[in-house]
Design an enzyme around this catalytic site. Structure first.
Site, PDB file in Angstrom:
ATOM      1  CE  LYS A  16      -2.513  -0.303   3.527  1.00 39.47           C
ATOM      2  NZ  LYS A  16      -1.908   0.715   4.401  1.00 39.47           N
ATOM      3  CE  LYS A  42       5.344  -1.209   7.498  1.00 40.55           C
ATOM      4  NZ  LYS A  42       3.949  -1.194   7.149  1.00 40.55           N
TER       5      LYS A  42
END
Ligand code: SF4
Length: 264
Positions: A16, A42
């Site tokens: 993504k 993240k």
């Protein structure tokens, strides 16, 4: 032209962020003012637009400094793309969407970048137990959704769940993006999934080492290998997203139909 506000959803690890950053770079190349907002624990949505630099997240900066300024959290990357990272929740605590609400309200207060952008891209977790899924939509920050998947069962299962969420929120899906994972019959499976949802498959992104090589150097493919087949695929996808009109609130498949689909 009114601002285009979109979210790219998909199961974690499906590519993504690399798709979002390549699409942002490709749109930037055409002269569009693009803002990419990563809402991924993240915090690496924008890393390949910023030469591998990890930027401070809005939530962390707020925790540390209280008051924040535009230059603390918005960074201009390749092709002028403005990048901001919301930042993750505290482990075991979560934030149920609070992070992204606070982050966007803060961005609106401290900067005109969000208002001035032609395109705002949210890179949001597809894990719909996280409040991050619904919040950009319910707060009116996202008007259309794109889902990235491969032809494997788990990403399709996640994609189908995202469709369920979109239906609940009465939010249109504009298309499916297939990120190849070398499953057999992958293209046909994803095309057929998109067909059943009544939306187009906007791109088939083949699995190429080049994407990881560029990522390792901290670049998008558009920057690292502008003349490559992959760069053109991302440009094609960016063009489709900019012009796509066939939105549809998706009807998700039932689990049995989804299983049948992956047995093509
Ligand atoms: S809503 Fe989810 S993705 Fe967004 S900041 Fe909170 S935990 Fe992270």
């Amino acid at each position: 032209m009114s601002q285009k506000q979109l979210a790219i959803y998909g199961k974690g690890g499906i590519g993504k962020s690399s798709t979002a950053s390549n699409v942002a770079a490709a749109m930037g190349e055409t002269g569009k003012k693009v803002m990419l907002i990563g809402c991924d624990p993240k915090s690496d949505s924008s890393i390949t637009l910023l030469n591998g630099k990890r930027i401070p997240t809005i939530m962390d900066t707020m925790r540390k400094k209280g008051e924040i300024k535009e230059e603390d959290v918005i960074f201009e990357g390749f092709m002028g793309v403005k990048c901001a990272e919301v930042g993750g929740p505290e482990p075991g605590v979560g934030c149920a969407g609070r992070g992204i609400i606070v982050a966007v309200q803060t961005l609106q207060k401290i900067s005109s970048s969000l208002k001035e952008a032609d395109v705002v891209i949210f890179d949001v977790p597809g894990d719909i137990v996280c409040g991050g899924f619904a919040v950009p939509i319910t707060k009116g920050m996202v008007r259309e959704a794109y889902i990235i998947t491969s032809g494997e069962y788990m990403p399709l299962y996640a994609a189908n769940n995202i469709c369920r969420g979109l239906k609940t929120l009465n939010t249109p899906l504009s298309g499916i993006i297939c990120n190849e994972r070398e499953a057999s019959g992958e293209k046909e499976i994803v095309e057929s999934f998109a067909g059943k949802l009544g939306v187009p498959m906007l791109a088939y992104i083949p699995r190429r080492k080049l994407v990881q090589d560029c990522e390792r150097e901290g670049r998008s493919v558009i920057e690292g290998s502008p003349g490559s087949e992959m760069a053109n695929i991302y440009r094609g996808l960016a063009g489709r997203i900019l012009t796509e009109k066939d939105k549809k609130v998706p009807d998700s498949l039932d689990d049995e139909d989804l299983r049948k689909l992956t047995r093509i």
